[in-house]
Design an enzyme around this catalytic site. Structure first.
Site, PDB file in Angstrom:
ATOM      1  N   THR A 205      -9.114  -4.629  37.948  1.00  0.00           N
ATOM      2  CA  THR A 205      -9.545  -6.029  38.023  1.00  0.00           C
ATOM      3  C   THR A 205      -9.143  -6.567  39.394  1.00  0.00           C
ATOM      4  O   THR A 205      -8.284  -5.992  40.057  1.00  0.00           O
ATOM      5  CB  THR A 205      -8.840  -6.877  36.948  1.00  0.00           C
ATOM      6  N   GLU A 350     -12.880  -5.663  31.674  1.00  0.00           N
ATOM      7  CA  GLU A 350     -12.195  -5.223  30.455  1.00  0.00           C
ATOM      8  C   GLU A 350     -13.155  -4.894  29.320  1.00  0.00           C
ATOM      9  O   GLU A 350     -12.759  -4.384  28.282  1.00  0.00           O
ATOM     10  CB  GLU A 350     -11.224  -6.309  29.979  1.00  0.00           C
ATOM     11  N   LYS A 457      -8.958 -30.455  33.556  1.00  0.00           N
ATOM     12  CA  LYS A 457      -8.426 -31.198  32.417  1.00  0.00           C
ATOM     13  C   LYS A 457      -8.232 -32.649  32.834  1.00  0.00           C
ATOM     14  O   LYS A 457      -7.235 -32.999  33.453  1.00  0.00           O
ATOM     15  CB  LYS A 457      -7.104 -30.578  31.938  1.00  0.00           C
ATOM     16  N   TRP A 462     -11.924 -31.870  28.682  1.00  0.00           N
ATOM     17  CA  TRP A 462     -12.288 -30.817  29.622  1.00  0.00           C
ATOM     18  C   TRP A 462     -13.590 -31.153  30.346  1.00  0.00           C
ATOM     19  O   TRP A 462     -14.571 -31.569  29.706  1.00  0.00           O
ATOM     20  CB  TRP A 462     -12.486 -29.494  28.884  1.00  0.00           C
TER      21      TRP A 462
END
Ligand code: AMP
Length: 570
Positions: A205, A350, A457, A462
């Site tokens: 990654t 992943e 936030k 959100w």
């Protein structure tokens, strides 16, 4: 009673003896994919663009497999043993494809290295993976030459097209890829007998939030992923297609296409290093490509070229876009102006990487154009084999109502269990937390709202940076947009919009603000808008928000503006 017990125990033992079923136990092995393609699609072409003024390389699956056999024998002659890692630093090319398969056939692990990672990360990754051999394109020779003294486990460098390398870049004792193959015959070697749970691929990654982490793909996970991603409601791949993976083979195995395309026998068109809009368009036209796959950034370049030259496609029917959210304006232009169907997809390193693909159901096909466009913004339904769930920070499961955003969790046979070195991947309850925030609607369509670390936030609510960016891109004067959250004394965080204007546009922040005000809730409007010449991109083409946050860390949102625009719920 005794009689009944003995009948019961007899029936249990009969059941046990048949528990394994009666089907053949043939382990999944990646080499079988190319071997089969060579037999069943022997004359289908693999075309590979060359970047040094030469004609494209062109051969068939049958010829590709012969060279895979030659390479397999050559790698074995170098003393490599099952489990050893072979690093690659290479573009999308036929040679890279050969390495994918020859390594798998020998039970080796093909470790695709992303040349866009920093030299420090690459050094760390190669040493961490204990790569034994590096196979490199000449473009990366200066990089390798610089790294080599610090690479602890590399015992051989092999160079693709080494004769084209400038003398100054050559590495003493490096082997030439073609010369290596020439020493071996093309008869099939005795491929290794590998357990399907053994690794065949390795990818790290990008490590934007810490040290890079390695994900090893197994023969089984890779094969199952290839099957699932070829399905009609996934990428719908077939032997009738000519497919161009623009997404690099060094980034999550080019979304598994080097496996799924030979699996179905599609023609493969590999673009090499020339990833600008003009080169990609010309290659697609020359090879009559029917499907392309790439990140939104690549499409920015293609659309800019088509726009400037007033051109459009003659053969392209659909394109898979993923890696980051495809803005609505991009989807609209590709579909309406160029009559190419956009298939939005979501995944991550992943997950091998494909997790969800946006293809309509029978019922949704009937919907009107506008609705179907707004549906296409979503990342789609989990492909068969992938199970999803969204939950609150406290672990409560959220409903699939299309409006409750939560942490997106996945599980399935091609989802990471643990990273290399035993670093924890999946949670103990078997779910993997993707780090993405998403809603899921009643029909199972996932909509990625944000990365959990990028979502803004504001006053306890959100704001989706993805939605803000996508709306900004609707403005004809905006070429690219990024939104980051900046600290705010009252609302905790407020959005800053950073835009690259289109060439020759007279875009002003005020005009853009008014444009957004007509389309977004008031409290979502950015507190400030900055116009810049370019935005930083990471190694996989994604916006590098960590760098933007650093760049704008001293930026102060004017208090008057805060009061005027912010309206989050405290
Ligand atoms: P990587 O492992 O580098 O491929 O990055 C995976 C991450 O990219 C995901 O967790 C998402 O945050 C993001 N991503 C991938 N595809 C999409 C998409 N279609 N829309 C939004 N974000 C995406």
């Amino acid at each position: 009673m005794r009689h009944r017990e003995s009948r019961l125990s007899r029936s249990i033992s009969t059941t046990r003896s048949t528990m394994l079923g009666s089907m053949m136990d043939v382990p999944m092995n990646v080499i079988q994919i190319i071997e089969r393609a060579s037999r069943h699609h022997g004359s289908t072409e693999i075309v590979s663009a060359r970047s040094h003024g030469e004609e494209a390389h062109r051969y068939t699956y049958a010829e590709a497999y012969q060279r895979v056999c030659q390479l397999g024998k050559a790698l074995r002659a170098l003393g490599l043993e099952p489990g050893d890692r072979v690093g690659t630093l290479a573009w999308n090319s036929h040679a890279h494809l050969e390495v994918y398969y020859a390594t798998a056939g020998l039970g080796l692990v093909c470790h695709t290295l992303n040349p866009r990672f920093s030299a420090v990360d690459l050094e760390w990754i190669i040493n961490h993976a204990e790569d034994q051999v590096l196979i490199v394109d000449i473009d990366f020779l200066p990089l390798v030459k610089d790294l080599l003294p610090r690479l602890e486990t590399i015992r051989q460098v092999i160079v693709i097209d080494s004769q084209l390398a400038p003398a100054a870049d050559r590495i003493p004792d490096a082997l030439d890829y073609e010369a290596l193959l020439a020493t071996e015959s093309s008869s099939s070697p005795d491929w290794a007998t590998v357990d399907e749970h053994q690794p065949c691929g390795l990818c790290y990654t990008s490590g934007t939030t810490g040290m890079p982490k390695g994900v090893t793909y197994t023969h089984r996970s890779t094969t199952l992923h290839a099957y699932a991603s070829s399905l009609p409601d996934s990428f719908a791949l077939s032997a009738q297609d000519a497919v161009m993976p623009i997404v690099p083979m060094f980034h999550v195995n080019a979304w598994g296409l080097p496996y799924s395309l030979p699996l179905v026998g599609a023609k493969i068109v590999l673009p090499g290093r020339a990833l600008d809009g003009e080169s990609l368009f010309q290659l697609m036209e020359a090879e009559q490509v029917t499907m392309a796959a790439g990140v939104p950034t690549v499409w920015l370049g293609i659309l800019e070229h088509l726009n400037q030259k007033s051109r459009t496609f003659s053969s392209l029917k659909r394109t898979v876009i993923g890696g980051s959210a495809a803005p609505e304006s991009m989807i609209r232009t590709i579909e309406s102006t160029h009559k190419v169907s956009v298939v939005h997809a979501w995944g991550m390193t992943e997950i091998s990487p494909t997790g969800a693909v946006n293809t309509p159901t029978r019922a949704l096909r009937q919907t009107d154009e506008e609705l179907s466009l707004s549906l296409k913004k979503k990342q789609g339904r989990a492909i068969p084999g992938i199970d999803i769930r969204i939950e609150k920070a406290d672990g409560t499961t959220l409903p699939w109502d299309g409006s409750s955003p939560g942490h997106l969790l996945v599980r399935g046979p091609w989802v990471v269990q643990q990273y290399t070195g035993g670093v924890v991947g999946a949670r103990s309850d078997g779910w993997f937390d993707t780090g993405d925030i998403a809603t899921v609607d009643t029909q199972g369509f996932i909509h990625i709202v944000d990365r959990s670390k990028d979502v803004i936030k504001s006053g306890g609510e959100w704001i989706s940076s993805i939605a803000l960016e996508s709306t900004a891109c609707e403005h004809p004067g905006v070429f690219e947009a990024a939104v980051i959250g900046l600290p705010h004394p009252k609302w905790m965080e407020r959005p800053l919009l950073i835009c690259v204007p289109r060439p020759n546009s007279s875009l002003s922040p005020r005009e853009l603000r008014d444009f957004l005000a007509e389309r977004l809730p008031k409290w979502w409007l950015p507190d400030a808008i900055e116009l810049v010449d370019s935005l930083p991109h990471g190694a996989t083409g994604k916006l590098l928000k960590t760098e933007l946050r650093q760049q704008f860390s001293h930026y102060s949102l004017a208090p008057a503006d805060n009061e005027r625009t912010a309206g989050g719920v405290l």
